[in-house]
Scaffold this motif. Structure first.
Motif, mmCIF file in Angstrom:
data_model
loop_
_atom_site.group_PDB
_atom_site.id
_atom_site.type_symbol
_atom_site.label_atom_id
_atom_site.label_comp_id
_atom_site.label_asym_id
_atom_site.label_seq_id
_atom_site.Cartn_x
_atom_site.Cartn_y
_atom_site.Cartn_z
ATOM 1 N N THR A 43 0.826 -1.201 0.000
ATOM 2 C CA THR A 43 0.000 0.000 0.000
ATOM 3 C C THR A 43 0.866 1.259 0.000
ATOM 4 O OG1 THR A 43 -0.143 0.064 2.406
ATOM 5 C CG2 THR A 43 -1.841 -1.184 1.241
ATOM 6 N N LEU A 44 0.305 2.335 -0.509
ATOM 7 C CA LEU A 44 1.018 3.608 -0.595
ATOM 8 C C LEU A 44 1.265 4.222 0.771
ATOM 9 C CD1 LEU A 44 2.200 5.710 -2.555
ATOM 10 C CD2 LEU A 44 -0.079 6.750 -2.694
ATOM 11 N N GLY A 45 0.557 3.736 1.800
ATOM 12 C CA GLY A 45 0.767 4.249 3.148
ATOM 13 C C GLY A 45 2.212 4.123 3.619
ATOM 14 N N TRP A 50 8.577 3.858 -0.311
ATOM 15 C CA TRP A 50 8.456 4.085 -1.761
ATOM 16 C C TRP A 50 9.341 5.254 -2.195
ATOM 17 C CZ3 TRP A 50 6.450 0.059 -3.846
ATOM 18 C CH2 TRP A 50 5.349 -0.599 -3.287
ATOM 19 N N ALA A 51 9.328 6.318 -1.395
ATOM 20 C CA ALA A 51 10.116 7.500 -1.750
ATOM 21 C C ALA A 51 11.610 7.204 -1.697
ATOM 22 C CB ALA A 51 9.774 8.655 -0.813
ATOM 23 N N LYS A 276 6.965 11.058 -9.615
ATOM 24 C CA LYS A 276 8.142 10.185 -9.633
ATOM 25 C C LYS A 276 7.815 8.807 -9.055
ATOM 26 C CE LYS A 276 13.072 10.305 -8.335
ATOM 27 N NZ LYS A 276 13.612 10.523 -9.688
ATOM 28 N N ILE A 277 7.170 8.791 -7.887
ATOM 29 C CA ILE A 277 6.816 7.517 -7.245
ATOM 30 C C ILE A 277 5.761 6.789 -8.070
ATOM 31 C CG2 ILE A 277 5.800 6.473 -5.188
ATOM 32 C CD1 ILE A 277 6.969 8.897 -3.608
ATOM 33 N N GLY A 278 4.754 7.543 -8.525
ATOM 34 C CA GLY A 278 3.699 6.932 -9.324
ATOM 35 C C GLY A 278 4.222 6.345 -10.619
#
Length: 345
Positions: A43-45, A50-51, A276-278
């Protein structure tokens, strides 16, 4: 020289250069430490992770990141930490307290998301049936959930526990007044909401913004802002072993610095970071949805993973309110790595 008669002169010259270089530059100088991190869900949470991967902030720490999604959620991720297959686990915070209460040697070392990032999104059909809306007082919104069918990834998991905790904040019985059904992945939950199989789901962005953009649901409860007294609770965390040796502790400090660098990059340019992350990890997600999601989560990464008594108390209260027994205060977290990351290099 007969031993070398079949070797091309250029090959021989290159071999001699390599030999000379190895004499000047010992292998140990070029070698990097590797941090093995397991993540309970994708999840993006888990935004700082991710960053850090998107911006490669581990490189500045002279550390390589070996990252893997661990099938089986928080329990499997913590088991991998216990067995030594990974150095650091990225999991839900309340799962750590359950494990520590059972005597497991875990310790929360960093708050990845210092807010309750799971938000309640309901179907348009439920809105028409109950009249639930963001303009209602929070207790009235929660009251509308009585009898609702709420989908989760796994029964007994973080979403399930948060739904039941939320129900108690509005005076409902979290065990009897809402029906929890296991659906599976975030994509499956979105499809179930769109097709009318469930009334609501409780997920972190981007699922709520995606449902709103597609027109089949609306986010009506965001606990971090809607329920007073809970701001700053660490919901997603990095976990290490409480008996970590010196080498493991150095890896943890380097990881904390990499997380902080990534957070600063995100906060300095929310839209650019979202793109960038997406683009790298969520290419199918519409850009506007990704940007809204990062903006929604940004409040949870503003304090460099800080852990303190107040936040630990909130987490213990969350565990207790959701029907479990938390471990002793001070037994499940440490702020030393966050502090070391500020003062050492």
């Amino acid at each position: 020289m007969t031993r070398f008669k079949n070797i091309d002169r250029r090959q021989f010259a290159f071999a001699m250069f390599a030999l000379a270089a190895s004499a000047r530059w010992p292998a140990s100088a070029a070698a990097k430490e590797t941090v093995r991190m397991g993540q309970a869900t994708t999840t993006l949470g888990f935004l700082p992770v991710w960053a850090a991967r998107a911006y490669d902030t581990f490189a500045a720490e002279q550390v390589d990141l070996s990252w893997a999604a661990i099938n089986g959620g928080d329990p499997a991720c913590l088991a991998a930490l216990d067995s030594g297959d990974i150095d650091i686990a990225a999991t839900g915070s309340d799962s750590v307290l359950e494990a520590v209460a059972k005597g497991q040697p875990y310790q929360i070392i960093y708050s990845l998301m210092s807010k309750i990032s799971l938000n309640l999104t309901v179907s348009e059909a439920m809105i028409k049936r109950t009249g639930i809306s963001r303009s209602m007082p929070i207790k009235e919104r929660i009251a509308c959930l009585k009898g609702a069918t709420i989908g989760v990834a796994v029964v007994g998991g973080a979403q399930d526990r948060t739904v039941r905790w939320l129900a108690t904040r509005g005076g409902l019985d979290g065990r009897k007044d809402v029906q929890i059904v296991q659906i599976g992945s975030a994509a499956a939950l979105g499809a179930a909401l769109e097709n009318g199989r469930i009334d609501a789901f409780m997920l972190s962005p981007p699922e709520g913004p995606l449902a709103e953009a597609a027109g089949y649901g609306r986010t009506v409860i965001e606990p971090d802002t809607d329920i007073s007294g809970w701001k700053g609770m660490p919901s997603l965390v990095l976990v290490g072993r409480s008996d970590a040796n010196e080498a493991a502790q150095k890896k943890i400090v380097a990881t904390v610095r990499a997380m902080n660098s990534a957070n600063h990059a995100v906060l300095s340019d929310l839209e650019g970071s979202a793109d960038k992350i997406g683009g790298k990890f969520f290419p199918k997600l519409p850009q506007p949805v990704m940007r809204v999601s990062i903006k929604t989560l940004a409040d949870g990464i503003r304090d460099d993973g800080l852990l303190n008594d107040e936040r630990a108390k909130l987490l213990s209260q969350f565990v207790e309110d959701s029907g479990r027994t938390p471990p002793a205060p001070g037994s499940f977290w440490t702020n030393k790595y966050v502090e070391l990351a500020k003062t050492t290099k």
